[in-house]
Scaffold this motif. Structure first.
Motif, PDB file in Angstrom:
ATOM      1  N   HIS A   1       0.759  -1.160   0.177  1.00  0.00           N
ATOM      2  CA  HIS A   1      -0.397  -0.008   0.014  1.00  0.00           C
ATOM      3  C   HIS A   1       0.837   1.505  -0.467  1.00  0.00           C
ATOM      4  CE1 HIS A   1      -2.895   2.845   1.009  1.00  0.00           C
ATOM      5  NE2 HIS A   1      -3.476   1.913   0.764  1.00  0.00           N
ATOM      6  N   PRO A   2       1.365   2.007  -0.844  1.00  0.00           N
ATOM      7  CA  PRO A   2       1.950   3.189  -0.942  1.00  0.00           C
ATOM      8  C   PRO A   2       1.678   3.754  -0.126  1.00  0.00           C
ATOM      9  CG  PRO A   2       0.895   2.917  -2.932  1.00  0.00           C
ATOM     10  CD  PRO A   2       0.383   1.886  -2.368  1.00  0.00           C
ATOM     11  N   GLU A   3       0.033   4.023   0.080  1.00  0.00           N
ATOM     12  CA  GLU A   3      -0.107   5.082   1.327  1.00  0.00           C
ATOM     13  C   GLU A   3       0.681   4.934   2.373  1.00  0.00           C
ATOM     14  OE1 GLU A   3      -3.926   6.455  -0.146  1.00  0.00           O
ATOM     15  OE2 GLU A   3      -3.759   6.625  -2.028  1.00  0.00           O
ATOM     16  N   THR A   4       0.021   3.538   3.296  1.00  0.00           N
ATOM     17  CA  THR A   4       0.814   3.800   4.062  1.00  0.00           C
ATOM     18  C   THR A   4       2.139   3.477   4.385  1.00  0.00           C
ATOM     19  OG1 THR A   4      -0.215   1.503   4.181  1.00  0.00           O
ATOM     20  CG2 THR A   4      -2.102   2.262   4.372  1.00  0.00           C
ATOM     21  N   SER A   5       2.532   2.463   3.117  1.00  0.00           N
ATOM     22  CA  SER A   5       3.690   2.890   3.168  1.00  0.00           C
ATOM     23  C   SER A   5       4.530   4.297   4.058  1.00  0.00           C
ATOM     24  CB  SER A   5       4.948   2.420   2.058  1.00  0.00           C
ATOM     25  OG  SER A   5       4.705   3.274   1.237  1.00  0.00           O
ATOM     26  N   ARG A   6       4.075   5.155   4.094  1.00  0.00           N
ATOM     27  CA  ARG A   6       5.328   7.099   3.897  1.00  0.00           C
ATOM     28  C   ARG A   6       4.344   6.727   5.830  1.00  0.00           C
ATOM     29  NH1 ARG A   6       6.947   9.434   0.105  1.00  0.00           N
ATOM     30  NH2 ARG A   6       6.195  11.956   1.385  1.00  0.00           N
ATOM     31  N   ILE A   7       3.413   5.749   5.848  1.00  0.00           N
ATOM     32  CA  ILE A   7       3.091   6.128   8.217  1.00  0.00           C
ATOM     33  C   ILE A   7       3.252   5.012   8.489  1.00  0.00           C
ATOM     34  CG2 ILE A   7       1.661   8.548   7.133  1.00  0.00           C
ATOM     35  CD1 ILE A   7      -0.347   6.792   7.129  1.00  0.00           C
ATOM     36  N   TYR A   8       3.474   3.783   8.140  1.00  0.00           N
ATOM     37  CA  TYR A   8       3.411   2.638   8.627  1.00  0.00           C
ATOM     38  C   TYR A   8       4.691   2.306   8.672  1.00  0.00           C
ATOM     39  CZ  TYR A   8      -1.681   1.630   8.870  1.00  0.00           C
ATOM     40  OH  TYR A   8      -2.868   1.611   8.821  1.00  0.00           O
ATOM     41  N   SER A   9       5.587   1.732   9.996  1.00  0.00           N
ATOM     42  CA  SER A   9       6.624   1.225   9.852  1.00  0.00           C
ATOM     43  C   SER A   9       6.927  -0.246   9.634  1.00  0.00           C
ATOM     44  CB  SER A   9       7.607   1.499  11.590  1.00  0.00           C
ATOM     45  OG  SER A   9       8.885   1.269  11.634  1.00  0.00           O
ATOM     46  N   ASP A  10       8.030  -0.439   8.473  1.00  0.00           N
ATOM     47  CA  ASP A  10       7.910  -1.411   8.330  1.00  0.00           C
ATOM     48  C   ASP A  10       9.043  -2.669   8.026  1.00  0.00           C
ATOM     49  OD1 ASP A  10       4.952  -3.542   8.127  1.00  0.00           O
ATOM     50  OD2 ASP A  10       3.941  -1.516   7.050  1.00  0.00           O
ATOM     51  N   LEU A  11       9.179  -3.553   7.986  1.00  0.00           N
ATOM     52  CA  LEU A  11      10.333  -4.032   6.660  1.00  0.00           C
ATOM     53  C   LEU A  11      10.287  -4.734   5.894  1.00  0.00           C
ATOM     54  CD1 LEU A  11      12.181  -5.107  10.356  1.00  0.00           C
ATOM     55  CD2 LEU A  11      12.883  -3.363   9.304  1.00  0.00           C
ATOM     56  N   GLY A  12      11.073  -4.799   4.657  1.00  0.00           N
ATOM     57  CA  GLY A  12      10.152  -6.208   3.691  1.00  0.00           C
ATOM     58  C   GLY A  12      12.281  -6.928   3.341  1.00  0.00           C
ATOM     59  N   LEU A  13      11.999  -7.212   2.532  1.00  0.00           N
ATOM     60  CA  LEU A  13      13.210  -8.215   2.456  1.00  0.00           C
ATOM     61  C   LEU A  13      12.963  -8.462   0.929  1.00  0.00           C
ATOM     62  CD1 LEU A  13      16.020  -9.136   3.591  1.00  0.00           C
ATOM     63  CD2 LEU A  13      14.800 -11.676   3.115  1.00  0.00           C
ATOM     64  N   LEU A  14      14.601  -8.086  -0.458  1.00  0.00           N
ATOM     65  CA  LEU A  14      14.373  -8.396  -1.431  1.00  0.00           C
ATOM     66  C   LEU A  14      15.450  -9.200  -1.946  1.00  0.00           C
ATOM     67  CD1 LEU A  14      14.475  -5.213  -3.353  1.00  0.00           C
ATOM     68  CD2 LEU A  14      12.344  -6.555  -3.891  1.00  0.00           C
ATOM     69  N   VAL A  15      15.252 -10.690  -2.274  1.00  0.00           N
ATOM     70  CA  VAL A  15      15.942 -10.887  -1.672  1.00  0.00           C
ATOM     71  C   VAL A  15      16.601 -13.100  -3.034  1.00  0.00           C
ATOM     72  CG1 VAL A  15      14.326 -13.385  -0.920  1.00  0.00           C
ATOM     73  CG2 VAL A  15      16.592 -13.407  -0.118  1.00  0.00           C
ATOM     74  N   TYR A  16      17.260 -12.605  -2.968  1.00  0.00           N
ATOM     75  CA  TYR A  16      18.212 -14.013  -4.699  1.00  0.00           C
ATOM     76  C   TYR A  16      18.150 -15.201  -3.722  1.00  0.00           C
ATOM     77  CZ  TYR A  16      20.557 -16.060  -8.640  1.00  0.00           C
ATOM     78  OH  TYR A  16      20.562 -16.983  -9.511  1.00  0.00           O
ATOM     79  N   ASP A  17      17.166 -16.391  -3.794  1.00  0.00           N
ATOM     80  CA  ASP A  17      17.625 -17.377  -2.762  1.00  0.00           C
ATOM     81  C   ASP A  17      17.299 -18.414  -3.403  1.00  0.00           C
ATOM     82  OD1 ASP A  17      19.000 -18.242  -0.040  1.00  0.00           O
ATOM     83  OD2 ASP A  17      17.421 -19.470  -0.055  1.00  0.00           O
ATOM     84  N   LYS A  18      17.533 -19.850  -3.763  1.00  0.00           N
ATOM     85  CA  LYS A  18      17.224 -20.575  -4.683  1.00  0.00           C
ATOM     86  C   LYS A  18      15.895 -21.252  -3.563  1.00  0.00           C
ATOM     87  CE  LYS A  18      18.229 -25.547  -7.133  1.00  0.00           C
ATOM     88  NZ  LYS A  18      19.139 -26.105  -7.060  1.00  0.00           N
TER      89      LYS A  18
END
Length: 760
Positions: free
Chosen positions: A514-531
């Protein structure tokens, strides 16, 4: 911040702890001798003296705080921000509006659900020892006190606003010129939206919509002694402002007062004898079982229709409301007048103060926050090459931009000719989100696109039906998850034809796409390249699109409802087993809520074994820290600040072989047993250090942190003279900016031939 609060007016510090959500209103303390095995309680005193001190009974209700009451305490902490003078004025107004909106949802979801249990004659007690009826009574006691404090705080805020030239006037304070201007504005721009409804033998009591503000008007014809009633809905839901501007300055008057003093427009030739203002809240728990639904979409649409007509759970009125009319309203709405009618000494519907908070006065708001681009993604190279080279990239929103990370991931996937397929889950998003455009563009470019849309995301059902229809019309394969389970996981899988074959790139997050809440919610994400993670993601989407579960073995990801809860309990027990003086155990959980009784019991057992346990829990928390012999090694901290804390992190020291896990799941029974959730390990040493820094920063917060006391109450921390007065969120903004500057400086050094080190 959907999403990530108690003082008397004029206090600058918290002088007393917030009243506790305790097992008993008469005794808020827990004595260890009362928490002993049930078998030993029946032994005679003489025999008991011969025994060693028995271990505590970890099933004792006194050890478990009530979910509903601890959530109400969280809302009290939110409300406290409205009074804290360290917070800019319009942000304080915003917190008051948030507290009002939160309480509305509490009645719709939690009180509504408890009332359904009472109606079904459910007498089963929760782990904290309360029946549904008892929970309602205790919640009502808390709410009435909370509501009174909120109106006092709003009164103080109105005084503070007045000093800044923002005035909320009563209608009787308007000059004759002001009244003429307001009447004209009302007639031209709002009056056409108003529809009066008679209440008489020929016109039954009308339908009253959820959260609507209404006038109940008493009328009679001239020269006629017979009185009649009419209901007039204040058309806020139709787009009318609650606060009607008076003149050109920041002077406002409440719309319902304007309507009440201009009723001659609606009832020409009639005598208006009086009016009352009231507001209703309806139950939002109208979900029906989908086990035998032939068409889930039709089922959800039907459920939404039922919600409009769901039973009313709360009636709000102003003090001095005519007792006869108050009683009639309660009877017509099928409410208990003594229990379900709430007198509000002030303004009904405080969520509408968002209108005041939205005024464009920068000096009365927080300084604008601009998320930085993640240092690793500040390159025009293909994002897939960047992820492949890095192995994994940790994203910290809103400190790092959602648009240049997650949105870029999907944008490039939609146009990259080597990308063959995209699969993702959607729990909540915005109708204006570019994510939908990228998915449609990908399908138009011939890529296989599959989206799992959760139709039962509370209060977003209608929006999700619309976006699902839009995606299907674009040729995207849309499914609605597994029968009987909500899909709460946040995951994207991109399949790409790399130089050495098909390869899988994955994003796993703690927050919604959600691009709008991404500016006011504190969150983590992981972009990963793993088999292995890529293979697990593939298995997950095959499960979500078919519902078939046999022999799905996940190698790295922890999935609910099949694996995650068991894994967490095993890891907690392992921490206790590995703990000793040379290698002390340590557990850190960060999440929205800790409610699952099995997890709480396991944490108590680990704490009794000596394991240090730090819990960053935003709202509901059943654990009671600091109990002698049970939870002395535990502390519970709640962070309340400008961003809604929404990340979920599980840390285990594991005898020195540390484990860091992030994902979508709170430690709640519903999340662990009735939802599809995804939790992933974070194994890169630098990314682990980044998470560790975030956790330590929040555990050390002296500005926005509230620490739970043994009785279940919370006390707000205050910085000492030698301590940093800034909140952990302010420090995390600074840390993100510093990382960015370090990378920029490193690039410049490399460009000049000086070399450098890899900072992240």
């Amino acid at each position: 911040m959907n999403s990530g609060e108690n003082k008397e007016i004029g206090y600058n510090e918290m002088t007393d702890p917030i009243p506790a959500a305790t097992p008993s209103s008469s005794d808020s303390s827990v004595k260890l001798e009362t928490i002993v095995p049930k078998t030993s309680r029946s032994k005679p005193p003489a025999e008991s003296k011969k025994l060693l001190a028995p271990p505590p009974d970890l099933d004792a209700p006194e050890l478990y705080l009530n979910r509903e009451l601890t959530w109400l305490q969280f809302n009290q902490r939110v409300l406290n921000e409205a009074l804290d003078e360290r917070t800019p004025l319009l942000e304080r107004v915003k917190f008051a509006a948030i507290a009002g909106s939160n309480l509305d949802e509490f009645f719709m979801k939690r009180i509504g659900g408890l009332k359904q249990q009472v109606a079904a004659k459910v007498l089963e007690r929760t782990v904290d020892g309360r029946t549904p009826a008892e929970q309602i009574r205790e919640c009502y006691t808390f709410v009435r006190r909370h509501q009174k404090e909120k109106q006092q705080i709003l009164g103080q805020l109105r005084q503070d606003l007045k000093q800044q030239g923002i005035v909320i006037l009563g209608y009787d304070q308007l000059s004759s010129e002001d009244r003429e201007q307001v009447r004209k504005d009302y007639y031209d721009n709002i009056y056409p939206l108003v529809t009066p409804q008679s209440i008489d033998p020929a016109h039954p009591f009308p339908f009253i919509s959820n959260l609507s503000l209404n006038l109940l008007v008493t009328l009679r014809y001239e020269n006629d002694q017979e009185q009649s009633l009419a209901r007039v809905k204040v058309p806020i839901s139709a787009g009318a402002p609650r606060f009607l501007r008076v003149g050109q300055q920041n002077r406002f008057v409440l719309l319902e007062q304007v309507m009440a003093n201009n009723l001659d427009m609606l009832f020409p030739g009639m005598e208006v004898l009086g009016y009352e203002i009231f507001r209703v809240t309806r139950n939002a728990n109208t979900e029906r079982s989908q086990e035998h639904a032939d068409d889930l979409l039709a089922l959800i649409e039907s459920t939404l229709q039922e919600r409009r007509f769901a039973p009313i759970v709360r009636l709000e009125v102003l003090p001095g409301t005519d007792p006869v009319l108050r009683g009639r309203l309660a009877a017509e709405l099928d409410l208990d007048e003594e229990e379900d009618v709430f007198e509000v000494e002030g303004i009904l519907g405080t969520r509408d103060f968002f209108e005041i908070a939205a005024l464009n006065i920068p000096e009365l708001k927080d300084r604008v926050h601009h998320p930085i681009d993640h240092p690793a993604l500040q390159s025009s190279r293909s994002i897939f090459h960047i992820i492949r080279d890095a192995g994994a990239i940790l994203l910290q929103h809103p400190y790092e931009a959602f648009s240049s990370s997650v949105e870029r991931f999907l944008r490039e996937a939609a146009t990259d000719p080597k990308v063959r397929g995209i699969k993702m889950t959607l729990y909540r998003t915005s109708s204006r989100s570019p994510i939908l455009d990228y998915l449609i563009q990908a399908a138009q470019n011939g890529k296989q696109v599959a989206v799992v849309v959760e139709l039962k995301a509370r209060f977003d059902e209608a929006a999700n039906i619309r976006l699902a229809t839009r995606l299907e019309e674009a040729g995207i394969h849309v499914t609605y998850g597994v029968v009987g389970l909500k899909t709460h996981a946040k995951i994207i899988l991109v399949v790409r034809q790399d130089y050495n074959g098909l390869r899988r790139y994955v994003h796993i997050g703690t927050g919604n796409y959600h691009p709008e809440t991404s500016r006011i919610y504190s969150d983590l994400g992981l972009l990963v390249y793993d088999k292995e993670i890529g293979q697990d993601a593939t298995e997950l989407f095959n499960y979500l699109t078919t519902g078939y579960t046999p022999k799905r073995n996940y190698q790295r990801l922890l999935m609910a409802p099949k694996v995650l809860k068991k894994a967490l309990l095993e890891k907690i027990a392992r921490e206790a087993e590995l703990h000793d003086r040379q290698s002390p155990g340590h557990i850190i959980f960060k999440m929205n809520a800790l409610e699952d009784a099995d997890v709480v019991r396991a944490l108590y057992q680990a704490a009794m074994a000596g394991v240090k346990i730090d819990l960053l829990i935003r709202d509901s928390c059943r654990v009671r820290p600091g109990l002698k012999g049970i939870s002395e090694n535990m502390r519970v901290i709640s962070i309340v600040g400008r961003f809604l804390e929404h990340a979920r992190v599980y840390y285990f020291r594991n005898g020195g072989q540390e484990e860091y896990l992030i994902g979508s799941a709170d430690a709640m029974k519903r999340n662990l047993e009735s939802r599809v959730e995804v939790v992933t390990p974070v194994e890169d040493p630098q990314l682990r250090q980044d998470i560790h820094t975030m956790l330590e920063t929040q555990l050390g917060d002296r500005r926005s942190a509230w620490e739970m006391q043994p009785d279940g109450s919370y006390q707000q921390r205050r910085p000492q003279a030698d301590e940093d007065p800034r909140s952990s969120q302010e420090l995390l903004i600074e840390l993100a900016a510093r990382r960015n500057k370090d990378v920029t400086r490193l690039k410049k050094r490399k460009a000049k031939g000086f070399g450098g080190r890899n900072l992240r």
